[in-house]
Design an enzyme around this catalytic site. Sequence first.
Site, short mmCIF file in Angstrom:
data_model
loop_
_atom_site.label_atom_id
_atom_site.label_comp_id
_atom_site.label_asym_id
_atom_site.label_seq_id
_atom_site.Cartn_x
_atom_site.Cartn_y
_atom_site.Cartn_z
N GLU A 1 -30.36 12.11 -13.50
CA GLU A 1 -30.49 12.80 -14.79
C GLU A 1 -29.19 12.76 -15.61
O GLU A 1 -28.87 13.70 -16.33
CB GLU A 1 -30.89 14.28 -14.57
CG GLU A 1 -32.28 14.45 -13.99
CD GLU A 1 -32.79 15.89 -14.07
OE1 GLU A 1 -31.98 16.82 -14.11
OE2 GLU A 1 -34.02 16.07 -14.12
N GLU B 1 -39.92 12.94 -11.33
CA GLU B 1 -40.04 14.38 -11.06
C GLU B 1 -41.15 14.98 -11.90
O GLU B 1 -40.97 15.21 -13.09
CB GLU B 1 -38.74 15.13 -11.37
CG GLU B 1 -37.63 14.83 -10.40
CD GLU B 1 -36.44 15.77 -10.53
OE1 GLU B 1 -36.54 16.75 -11.28
OE2 GLU B 1 -35.44 15.50 -9.87
C1 LIG Z 1 -33.19 18.80 -17.57
C2 LIG Z 1 -33.80 19.61 -16.51
O1 LIG Z 1 -34.51 20.57 -16.76
N1 LIG Z 1 -33.52 19.25 -15.28
C3 LIG Z 1 -34.09 19.89 -14.14
C4 LIG Z 1 -35.06 18.96 -13.51
O2 LIG Z 1 -35.63 19.58 -12.41
C5 LIG Z 1 -34.68 19.78 -11.40
C6 LIG Z 1 -35.40 20.30 -10.24
O3 LIG Z 1 -35.95 21.57 -10.44
C7 LIG Z 1 -33.62 20.73 -11.87
O4 LIG Z 1 -32.64 20.79 -10.88
C8 LIG Z 1 -33.01 20.25 -13.15
O5 LIG Z 1 -32.21 21.24 -13.66
#
Ligand SMILES: CC(=O)N[C@H]1CO[C@H](CO)[C@@H](O)[C@@H]1O
Length: 837
Positions: free
Chosen positions: A182, A251
Amino acid sequence: MGLGIYCSLGLVIAFLFYSCVSAINVTHDGRAIMIDGKRRVLISGSIHYPRSTPEMWPDLIQKAKDGGLDTIETYVFWNAHEPNPRQYDFTGNLDLVRFVKTVQNAGLYLVLRIGPYVCAEWNYGGFPVWLHNIPGIEMRTDNDIYKKEMEIFTKLIVDKLSAEKLFAPQGGPVIIAQIENEYGNIMKDYGEAGKAYIKWCATMAESLNVGVPWIMCQQDDAPQPMINTCNGWYCHDFQPNNPNSPKMWTENWTGWFKGWGAGDPHRTAEDVAYSVARFYQTGGTFQNYYMYHGGTNFGRTTGGPYIVTSYDYDAPLDEYGNPNQPKYGHLKQLHLLLKSMEEVLTYGEPSTQQISNLNVTKYTYNGKSSCFFSNANETDDATITYNNNTQYTIPAWSVSILPDCQKEVYNTAKVTTQTSIMVKKPNTAEQNPKKLRGGKQASALSWVWAPEYVEDTTLRGNGPLTYDSLIEQKAGSNDTSDYFWYMTSVDINKDDPVWTNNMTLQVNTSGHVLHAFVNGVYVGSDWGKNGTYNFIFDKNVNLNPGKNQITLLSATVGLKNYGYQFDLTPTGVSSVQLIGNNGNEVVVKDLSKNKWANKIGLHGEQKQQYNAHSHHAGVWLNHNLPSNKMMVWYKTTFTPPLGKDAVVVDLQGMGKGHAWVNGKSIGRYWPSYLATESNCSATCDYRGPYSDKKCVTNCGVPSQRWYHVPRSFLQKDKNILILFEETGGSPSQVNFQTVTIGSACGQAHDGNNLELSCGGNGRTISSVKFASFGDVKGTCGSFLKGTCESSLDSLPTIQKECVGKESCVIEASENKFGESKCGKDVSKKLVVEIACY
Ligand SMILES: CC(=O)N[C@H]1CO[C@H](CO)[C@@H](O)[C@@H]1O
Ligand SMILES: *[C@@H]1O[C@H](CO)[C@@H](O)[C@H](O)[C@H]1NC(C)=O
Ligand SMILES: *[C@@H]1O[C@H](CO)[C@@H](O)[C@H](O)[C@H]1NC(C)=O
Ligand SMILES: *[C@@H]1O[C@H](CO)[C@@H](O)[C@H](O)[C@H]1NC(C)=O
Ligand SMILES: *[C@@H]1O[C@H](CO)[C@@H](O)[C@H](O)[C@H]1NC(C)=O
Ligand SMILES: *[C@@H]1O[C@H](CO)[C@@H](O)[C@H](O)[C@H]1NC(C)=O
Ligand SMILES: *[C@@H]1O[C@H](CO)[C@@H](O)[C@H](O)[C@H]1NC(C)=O
Ligand SMILES: *[C@@H]1O[C@H](CO)[C@@H](O)[C@H](O)[C@H]1NC(C)=O
Ligand SMILES: *[C@@H]1O[C@H](CO)[C@@H](O)[C@H](O)[C@H]1NC(C)=O
Ligand SMILES: *[C@@H]1O[C@H](CO)[C@@H](O)[C@H](O)[C@H]1NC(C)=O
């Protein structure tokens, strides 16, 4: 890497086994991941190995397989594996190789998300805190010190798995690997250095030659051959950045995590299924549930700050590994259907037309067609005519799937799987239940206690570390404990301008919890509310002329795990002032630049008070058991519940602290932290875009009251529970329970079968609480008969067919239950509620 056949000869508990595994060729084109040259529909689910135990893994993975998954996905947790520089830990639930092999033995694939930054609501996003303390390091950017450490760890993991032949070209299950995580969400803040870093990540990953595709999630500019993938609640609109990259969703959040002070998140089965169906309708071919099994944040692994110990996530498998019904079953049906359409979905030509605001997508291949009808309207069901005057009704916010474009086989909003209501049952293995006053029964737990030893050391200002000012907690402690003491003394006389009859001690802290003592006497505590962690602690204090001792105990509750430069977020005390205010003037005496002594952790942590076999632990006392006293250790012995159901300990009545069973941590507890009243909703409508603010339940009660005790932590007879109580609580109500299915509700429309089950394990249906065939109203637990029920009472029929059995299947029809008065326009259904033993 060359492809070939790998064979291995092994000896396992007197069984000779001889296994040959053939190389698996994993490639991809713009449509799908290809395995041995064949495009695949892949359905994956996240299970993080440290969030359960090796003894749980085979069952969790088998249930994932039974649920229609063909791939398991996991992160790799750097700070768990490398607690100190170059000292590695791959034992117990950190045995990554064993986990991957368990997945392989079940015949599933694995997606390895190395990161090594993982987010994941994991402490510090997976970074070791010693990394932060290397001079000159900057994380997740073009910094040589960081890149060197990241490369060493990434290579270590790749080498470890290669040595065990676990990558697909070696015959192993790992078909995809991930680098970074991410990063696209926060990259712009890093500027050019961020772009250079991402290129370096790609080159470094490629150089490891794992022979499977690498992915980067949420990374629009992922350099080829990296595949960029989508994370989110919905990903149907996502398009990869290259025509040669398939549309992948790494995800799909099945629910959400929970904070201290928050209620239980819930994402409906209907909405998760809707998001999945739309993704495959719009050309997606790989999808991963985050999480499929969330599990438990044992020890100090929780991220945060202020994230609870349970990582249940409302996932298809609950924290303990039980199917979360109807989500598990409803998605299973969808998976099986999508897999049956694999060829047409990956090789077929899709064409989408709009019919009265619905998108109708038809995939055609080899003379075979499959259709998706999606209705994105949030309120209105829609009826369309397709296939020469056949009418189809598609409920609001749902997708219908017609594998032959004729007959609807699945609709995401029509849940036919039963809803299971899980309950907690008392521990019947405990002997001699004690009668409490008022006739209440409590388990026979009897407690001994030991004070946390503070009087002679910390409260008098004796700390092994000294600094010329306040030190940030991570820098001072390397995060080896939640607890960090700050101690200073202040010489003050009555002629000091700050000396007034109104003197306050003001502490500015970045969290997460503060306890203050002056001259050895406790003066107060505070912590961040509603998720904020910077707060100001203000307290009127009485000082003595002369020397005064100020002692502050700062406690972390999970280090931040997400955001731009999250790793630089300070923790601990940042300023301390005495403020004199006599009504006319305010005088501030800043103590921040005083000489401060510090101490890491608790005395009891050093002496392993949590381990009953520790030779250094303080003496346990069996008289004057304290209640509502802070900084106390409690110990009890217990007999574990019989059977196989998951075991939990109910910590209602305790304040905040940490719990251990037989020396193994079951995590932080904080049942005194109640879920904010205002954030729950009485109703939960699956329609409309989901967010973690929707469908929240259990407000006004502890955010987490029950704590998972994995069966493998338990011995047959005598077991030991030790609690460190930080803020004060009473153990009188603490008891062990099991989690099991208490009742279940199911429904089937006219002409379909209703399946009901008490979840296996020999558990049987004890009674039928409700049954009606007609236009039933209400929800599980509060059903009401409608106005046009069928003529025969359905209850005795169902009692006869179901009671005493583990499961039963009943045909929902007028044939069976007699004619109803409902008429043609009312859709009739059989609705049943059962209770389980
Ligand atoms: C951008 C965002 O919301 N990221 C989230 C994606 O999901 C993971 C798992 O729950 C989180 O850790 C992130 O913060
Ligand atoms: C792997 O599969 C691809 C097609 O997807 C093919 O081009 C390639 O030759 C295969 N590699 C090996 C080593 O078989
Ligand atoms: C409760 O809801 C408010 C408003 O939406 C939000 O700001 C707050 O963070 C929520 N609190 C919790 C504990 O979720
Ligand atoms: C239908 O498809 C179009 C084009 O792909 C898209 O813009 C639109 O949002 C879709 N509508 C629904 C209801 O899914
Ligand atoms: C849903 O359908 C109704 C009736 O057709 C229409 O009035 C409404 O605008 C639609 N809503 C959306 C968000 O498309
Ligand atoms: C629809 O009906 C017409 C006339 O009966 C026929 O020619 C056509 O093939 C049919 N189409 C389909 C899709 O069945
Ligand atoms: C933190 O860890 C680093 C690296 O192991 C070490 O050099 C340093 O002394 C530690 N700091 C403290 C306060 O223990
Ligand atoms: C408290 O400390 C934080 C971080 O150091 C700072 O941003 C804030 O201004 C301080 N607040 C007060 C009231 O001093
Ligand atoms: C935290 O939430 C509670 C309950 O909703 C509210 O009363 C309080 O004002 C909130 N505090 C802050 C700092 O937002
Ligand atoms: C005492 O001091 C505090 C902060 O310095 C101030 O807010 C408060 O009003 C004072 N109280 C009195 C009675 O002067």
